[in-house]
Design a protein around this motif. Structure first.
Motif, PDB file in Angstrom:
ATOM      1  N   UNK A   1      -5.527  -9.130  -7.435  1.00 24.47           N
ATOM      2  CA  UNK A   1      -4.580  -8.274  -6.707  1.00 24.47           C
ATOM      3  C   UNK A   1      -3.322  -8.030  -7.514  1.00 24.47           C
ATOM      4  N   UNK A   2      -2.816  -9.081  -8.179  1.00 24.76           N
ATOM      5  CA  UNK A   2      -1.627  -8.899  -9.006  1.00 24.76           C
ATOM      6  C   UNK A   2      -1.934  -8.002 -10.203  1.00 24.76           C
ATOM      7  N   UNK A   3      -3.140  -8.144 -10.764  1.00 19.91           N
ATOM      8  CA  UNK A   3      -3.508  -7.290 -11.894  1.00 19.91           C
ATOM      9  C   UNK A   3      -3.479  -5.820 -11.526  1.00 19.91           C
ATOM     10  N   UNK A   4      -4.078  -5.483 -10.376  1.00 22.48           N
ATOM     11  CA  UNK A   4      -4.060  -4.089  -9.913  1.00 22.48           C
ATOM     12  C   UNK A   4      -2.622  -3.614  -9.678  1.00 22.48           C
ATOM     13  N   UNK A   5      -1.825  -4.495  -9.077  1.00 26.85           N
ATOM     14  CA  UNK A   5      -0.436  -4.131  -8.789  1.00 26.85           C
ATOM     15  C   UNK A   5       0.348  -3.895 -10.075  1.00 26.85           C
TER      16      UNK A   5
ATOM     17  N   UNK B   1      -0.594  -9.282  -0.289  1.00 29.08           N
ATOM     18  CA  UNK B   1      -0.550  -8.032  -1.045  1.00 29.08           C
ATOM     19  C   UNK B   1       0.893  -7.549  -1.234  1.00 29.08           C
ATOM     20  N   UNK B   2       1.710  -7.700  -0.203  1.00 33.23           N
ATOM     21  CA  UNK B   2       3.124  -7.320  -0.319  1.00 33.23           C
ATOM     22  C   UNK B   2       3.840  -8.192  -1.349  1.00 33.23           C
ATOM     23  N   UNK B   3       3.470  -9.474  -1.394  1.00 30.50           N
ATOM     24  CA  UNK B   3       4.096 -10.395  -2.350  1.00 30.50           C
ATOM     25  C   UNK B   3       3.719 -10.031  -3.787  1.00 30.50           C
ATOM     26  N   UNK B   4       2.438  -9.749  -4.025  1.00 28.48           N
ATOM     27  CA  UNK B   4       2.018  -9.389  -5.379  1.00 28.48           C
ATOM     28  C   UNK B   4       2.604  -8.040  -5.791  1.00 28.48           C
TER      29      UNK B   4
ATOM     30  N   UNK C   1       5.484  -6.887  -4.842  1.00 26.49           N
ATOM     31  CA  UNK C   1       6.890  -7.165  -5.134  1.00 26.49           C
ATOM     32  C   UNK C   1       7.054  -7.770  -6.527  1.00 26.49           C
ATOM     33  N   UNK C   2       6.170  -8.704  -6.878  1.00 24.96           N
ATOM     34  CA  UNK C   2       6.238  -9.340  -8.198  1.00 24.96           C
ATOM     35  C   UNK C   2       5.958  -8.321  -9.294  1.00 24.96           C
ATOM     36  N   UNK C   3       4.948  -7.504  -9.092  1.00 25.11           N
ATOM     37  CA  UNK C   3       4.595  -6.505 -10.103  1.00 25.11           C
ATOM     38  C   UNK C   3       5.739  -5.519 -10.322  1.00 25.11           C
ATOM     39  N   UNK C   4       6.361  -5.076  -9.243  1.00 24.76           N
ATOM     40  CA  UNK C   4       7.484  -4.137  -9.369  1.00 24.76           C
ATOM     41  C   UNK C   4       8.647  -4.786 -10.124  1.00 24.76           C
ATOM     42  N   UNK C   5       8.906  -6.062  -9.842  1.00 25.75           N
ATOM     43  CA  UNK C   5      10.008  -6.757 -10.514  1.00 25.75           C
ATOM     44  C   UNK C   5       9.734  -6.888 -12.011  1.00 25.75           C
TER      45      UNK C   5
END
Length: 310
Positions: A59-63, A184-187, A189-193
């Motif tokens: 999920x983080x990878x996609x984000x 999903x919201x957490x990942x 947020x991390x990706x955007x940061x």
């Protein structure tokens, strides 16, 4: 007029005057390119998103793919463990997720008896404390992400991004949303940061011309005031006038405004020189002038970085 009304009227008048003062301040809107908070990865234009381990790593990878692509600075290549190919940087990482849900208690006070007071208003005269049972869910997600240079494996960026979510619900309250949606919201947020930290950014900002005439020769007041007003209809012409005034009689406000003119036309070195002259002439306002100088230094860094990449 009653005293209270007079005070309100005076306050209203002061508010109008203050609003007019703010509205009349002359400003110029600029757009500038600023460097990434972490500059080194910003030179790796072709970014390969490699495997992100952990149950929520995918999920983080996609984000991250979306967030980097949306920034428009990187060409994103999805690797997922395959050979790196023609990329400049390799982004990989690990996501750990801990989810707990447990029962918790909460004390509430219930009114057993009410009575009206002398004004007819009800007040509680006898209370009882009761214990109710609630549920509490906690999600702790941590992403460890790094970017290595494909050429030599040297780490260009490394960061740990924690996220925490806690929610409690009791009888009569709706249960929280599904765990998957929160994660999903957490990942995201991390990706955007991360994308913000490693990408140069374009910002629109407003600069306000100094209008102070402190210590300025009286014969220059009208000329200076006219030049400041002219910035709103003929900025180049107003800037030439300000430069001529500074050459004739250096003043801190004029020097600062000449700096704004130089920054507006992209002559950043000249802008720094002007802001420094203003600081020398007005030491007590050094913080304002230092802030301007720091901003322009960042603009110079990004300009030079883009030239180097070309």
């Amino acid at each position: 007029m009653r005293r209270g009304s007079a005070v309100l009227a005076l306050a209203g008048l002061i508010g109008v005057i203050a609003a007019a003062t703010v509205a009349s301040a002359e400003t110029v809107a600029l757009t500038g390119r600023f460097p990434a908070d972490y500059r080194e990865p910003s030179f790796l234009k072709r970014m390969g998103v490699d495997r992100i381990d952990g149950p929520d790593g995918g999920g983080l990878g996609f984000a991250l793919e979306r967030a980097l692509a949306n920034r428009g600075h990187y060409s994103v290549v999805v690797l997922n463990g395959r050979a790196s190919g023609d990329v400049d940087g390799l982004l990989s990482g690990l996501v750990t997720t801990e989810i707990s849900e447990l029962r918790t208690t909460e004390e509430r006070e219930n009114c057993l008896e009410k009575k009206k007071d002398n004004f007819g208003k009800e007040e509680c005269v006898r209370k009882e404390k009761t214990t109710i049972y609630c549920r509490k869910r906690t999600i702790d997600l941590t992403a460890d992400v790094r970017i290595a240079r494909a050429a030599d494996g040297r780490v260009a960026y490394s960061s740990r991004k924690p996220r925490h979510n806690e929610v409690k619900w009791c009888p009569g309250q709706s249960a929280p949303g599904a765990v998957d949606g929160t994660v999903r919201s957490m990942t995201d947020s991390i990706a955007d940061e991360i994308a913000r930290e490693i990408s140069p950014r374009t910002e629109r900002y407003d600069l306000r011309f100094y209008e102070s005439r402190d210590a300025m020769p009286k014969e220059m007041h009208t000329r200076f005031k006219d030049a400041i007003r002219a910035t709103q209809r003929d900025l180049p012409g107003a800037c030439r006038e300000l430069e001529a005034m500074e050459a004739a009689a250096p003043q801190f406000a004029i020097a600062y405004d000449v700096g704004i003119c130089a920054e507006a036309r992209g002559d950043y070195e000249a802008a720094i020189d002007a802001y420094r002259r203003a600081a020398t002439l007005r030491p007590r306002d050094t913080a304002d002038f230092d802030s301007a100088t720091d901003r322009v230094r960042k603009l110079i860094v990004q300009r030079d970085d883009e030239r180097a990449r070309r």
